[in-house]
Design a protein around this motif. Structure first.
Motif, PDB file in Angstrom:
ATOM      1  N   UNK A 181       4.736  10.559   0.138  1.00 21.87           N
ATOM      2  CA  UNK A 181       3.833   9.121   0.020  1.00 21.87           C
ATOM      3  C   UNK A 181       4.882   8.255  -0.738  1.00 21.87           C
ATOM      4  N   UNK A 182       4.930   6.793  -0.068  1.00 21.55           N
ATOM      5  CA  UNK A 182       5.689   5.803  -1.028  1.00 21.55           C
ATOM      6  C   UNK A 182       4.789   4.551  -0.941  1.00 21.55           C
ATOM      7  N   UNK A 183       4.937   3.860  -2.147  1.00 21.20           N
ATOM      8  CA  UNK A 183       4.310   2.643  -2.214  1.00 21.20           C
ATOM      9  C   UNK A 183       5.210   1.505  -1.697  1.00 21.20           C
ATOM     10  N   UNK A 184       4.529   0.714  -0.816  1.00 21.26           N
ATOM     11  CA  UNK A 184       5.380  -0.328  -0.562  1.00 21.26           C
ATOM     12  C   UNK A 184       4.784  -1.784  -0.855  1.00 21.26           C
ATOM     13  N   UNK A 185       5.335  -2.871  -1.284  1.00 28.46           N
ATOM     14  CA  UNK A 185       4.909  -3.997  -1.476  1.00 28.46           C
ATOM     15  C   UNK A 185       4.730  -4.718  -0.298  1.00 28.46           C
ATOM     16  N   UNK A 186       3.929  -5.851  -0.156  1.00 30.54           N
ATOM     17  CA  UNK A 186       3.729  -6.228   1.372  1.00 30.54           C
ATOM     18  C   UNK A 186       5.079  -7.061   1.827  1.00 30.54           C
ATOM     19  N   UNK A 187       5.255  -7.061   3.042  1.00 32.26           N
ATOM     20  CA  UNK A 187       6.861  -7.373   3.597  1.00 32.26           C
ATOM     21  C   UNK A 187       6.672  -7.853   5.116  1.00 32.26           C
ATOM     22  N   UNK A 188       7.534  -8.351   5.480  1.00 31.42           N
ATOM     23  CA  UNK A 188       7.776  -8.775   7.008  1.00 31.42           C
ATOM     24  C   UNK A 188       8.888  -8.354   7.731  1.00 31.42           C
ATOM     25  N   UNK A 248       0.739  -1.144   0.050  1.00 31.08           N
ATOM     26  CA  UNK A 248       0.099  -0.149  -0.030  1.00 31.08           C
ATOM     27  C   UNK A 248       0.909   1.315  -0.086  1.00 31.08           C
ATOM     28  N   UNK A 249       0.238   2.413   0.155  1.00 26.08           N
ATOM     29  CA  UNK A 249       0.875   3.581   0.163  1.00 26.08           C
ATOM     30  C   UNK A 249       1.040   4.204   1.530  1.00 26.08           C
ATOM     31  N   UNK A 250       2.332   4.562   1.935  1.00 25.60           N
ATOM     32  CA  UNK A 250       2.736   4.916   3.316  1.00 25.60           C
ATOM     33  C   UNK A 250       3.143   6.269   3.388  1.00 25.60           C
ATOM     34  N   UNK A 251       2.976   7.092   4.209  1.00 29.97           N
ATOM     35  CA  UNK A 251       3.597   8.528   4.305  1.00 29.97           C
ATOM     36  C   UNK A 251       4.732   8.254   4.960  1.00 29.97           C
ATOM     37  N   UNK A 297      12.064   3.133   4.231  1.00 30.56           N
ATOM     38  CA  UNK A 297      10.806   3.389   4.220  1.00 30.56           C
ATOM     39  C   UNK A 297       9.902   2.231   5.088  1.00 30.56           C
ATOM     40  N   UNK A 298      10.428   1.046   4.618  1.00 30.34           N
ATOM     41  CA  UNK A 298       9.643   0.020   5.565  1.00 30.34           C
ATOM     42  C   UNK A 298       9.944  -0.024   6.762  1.00 30.34           C
ATOM     43  N   UNK A 299      11.323   0.411   7.045  1.00 29.28           N
ATOM     44  CA  UNK A 299      11.513   0.508   8.676  1.00 29.28           C
ATOM     45  C   UNK A 299      10.634   1.429   9.334  1.00 29.28           C
ATOM     46  N   UNK A 300      10.373   2.771   8.689  1.00 26.98           N
ATOM     47  CA  UNK A 300       9.677   3.862   9.173  1.00 26.98           C
ATOM     48  C   UNK A 300       8.074   3.503   9.234  1.00 26.98           C
ATOM     49  N   UNK A 301       7.686   2.814   8.384  1.00 30.10           N
ATOM     50  CA  UNK A 301       6.336   2.329   8.515  1.00 30.10           C
ATOM     51  C   UNK A 301       5.935   1.217   9.500  1.00 30.10           C
ATOM     52  N   UNK A 302       7.014   0.507   9.811  1.00 33.14           N
ATOM     53  CA  UNK A 302       6.603  -0.745  10.678  1.00 33.14           C
ATOM     54  C   UNK A 302       7.387  -0.265  12.158  1.00 33.14           C
TER      55      UNK A 302
END
Length: 382
Positions: A199-206, A178-181, A298-303
């Motif tokens: 905004x950035x688009x991220x693929x699903x991740x773990x 999805x799109x994350x800020x 970006x993944x780090x900040x979203x999670x």
């Protein structure tokens, strides 16, 4: 008075960090990346003198005009300076004289802050305080390098307390595509490289809720990870071979048992602690060996709201680049972050050496891929 109170709180914390040093500890520069502690004491003082007192405090008399050459770090706008590699050659000014300089500037700042400064000057002052907090962390990392490369492995502070690690047994954290800020939002201070929010688009991740531990990293060493080119970037493999790297910084194999230098001195390796003082090359190789990867910033900040962070700076897979709409401030302050946006990787989080209140989820630290004297660790993603 709130600004003045905060000013002295920050300034006293720097001096508290140095209170455990002997005079000889202040002057050592074992490698180019490490600055002598007395240089940090002078440089952080020079910042307030140069950017606040000289331009904005009527009638201020500069302590010593030669100090601009000695304590300017990298501000081309402000003039020539001693090159970084020569900071350890400065037997003069003495430690005592630099503390006198610090006291002189603090006295002037006390008088200056009797009146409420303008909005622009207040912003400069807050930047200066955050700048000094950055140097407080650098002081701790530089002191550890200086003492940790003394053949006697002297303790910095026998009463130093390392923060406890929160361990989450719940397995990897999943985030949907999805799109994350990303980036700083709201009131309060941030560095210019945390802007603009976008905004950035991220693929699903773990992503792992925990940092990699010494015990887990030891498995990589025992599996001959430092001698298996398959897990390394070409540049990282060259770095390993050229520098004969066999383990993280401060690790020592003594009579078949691993030890690590800490602020208490040399101690048996604590297997449950997060692995620390590793380069991006090592972080990448370990992740590759595990069949995983490092998260992007970006993944780090979203999670990040879903896991504990702050024990060690965490290498990400992101190159240090400007955010959309990033602009450099005019003049010397514009040299603060933007000029370094090349050939570096972003680290996220904070470390045990980060000053209280200095960390943020949006904070973007950055270092070159081979450096490991900072408190740096690994969080895996897949």
């Amino acid at each position: 008075m709130e600004l003045l109170d905060r000013y002295f709180k920050v300034r006293k914390h720097t001096e508290a960090i140095c209170s455990y040093l002997q005079t000889e500890d202040y002057v050592v520069q074992p490698v180019v990346d490490v600055s002598p502690p007395k240089w940090h004491i002078g440089h952080t003082t020079w910042f307030f003198e140069t950017f606040i007192l000289k331009p904005y405090f009527m009638g201020y008399q500069e302590y010593n005009p030669e100090y601009n050459y000695v304590f300017n770090s990298y501000y081309e706008t402000v003039g020539n300076r001693v090159i970084r590699t020569d900071r350890g050659n400065l037997s003069r000014p003495t430690v005592i004289e630099i503390y006198r300089y610090r006291e002189y500037v603090d006295d002037a700042m006390t008088k200056f802050l009797c009146a409420e400064p303008s909005t622009d000057v207040k912003e400069l002052l807050i930047l200066g305080l955050n700048h000094e907090e950055q140097h407080q962390e650098l002081l701790l990392t530089d002191i550890k390098y200086i003492l940790g490369h003394n053949p006697l492995f002297p303790a910095y502070n026998k009463n130093y307390v390392s923060p406890k690690v929160t361990v989450n047994d719940g397995g990897f954290i999943s985030l949907d595509e999805g799109v994350y800020e990303i980036g700083f939002a709201g009131d309060g201070f941030c560095f210019d490289n945390e802007l603009n929010r976008h905004k950035v688009y991220l693929n699903s991740f773990e992503i792992s809720p925990n940092l990699v531990t010494n015990a887990e990293y030891l498995e990589f060493i025992n599996a001959d990870g430092y001698h298996d080119f398959r897990h390394w970037h070409a540049e990282g493999w060259d770095w390993v071979k050229t520098n004969k790297i066999e383990s993280p910084l401060y690790w020592h194999l003594i009579d078949g048992e691993w030890h690590a230098y800490t602020f208490h001195g040399l101690e048996p390796l604590k297997l449950h602690e997060p692995v620390c003082h590793i380069s991006y090359f090592e972080a990448y190789a370990y992740a590759s060996w595990k069949g995983m990867r490092l998260p992007t910033e970006f993944e780090w900040e979203a999670a990040a709201p879903q896991f504990a962070w702050g024990k060690a700076w965490e290498w990400t897979e992101s190159s240090y680049l400007p955010y959309p709409g990033f602009t450099k401030a005019p003049g010397a302050i514009g040299e603060y972050n933007g000029k370094f946006m090349v050939n570096q990787k972003v680290l996220r989080g904070a470390s045990e050496a980060t000053s209280p209140g200095h960390g943020r989820i949006t904070y973007r630290n950055f270092f070159q891929t081979h450096l490991r004297w900072q408190f740096t660790g690994i969080r895996l993603a897949k």
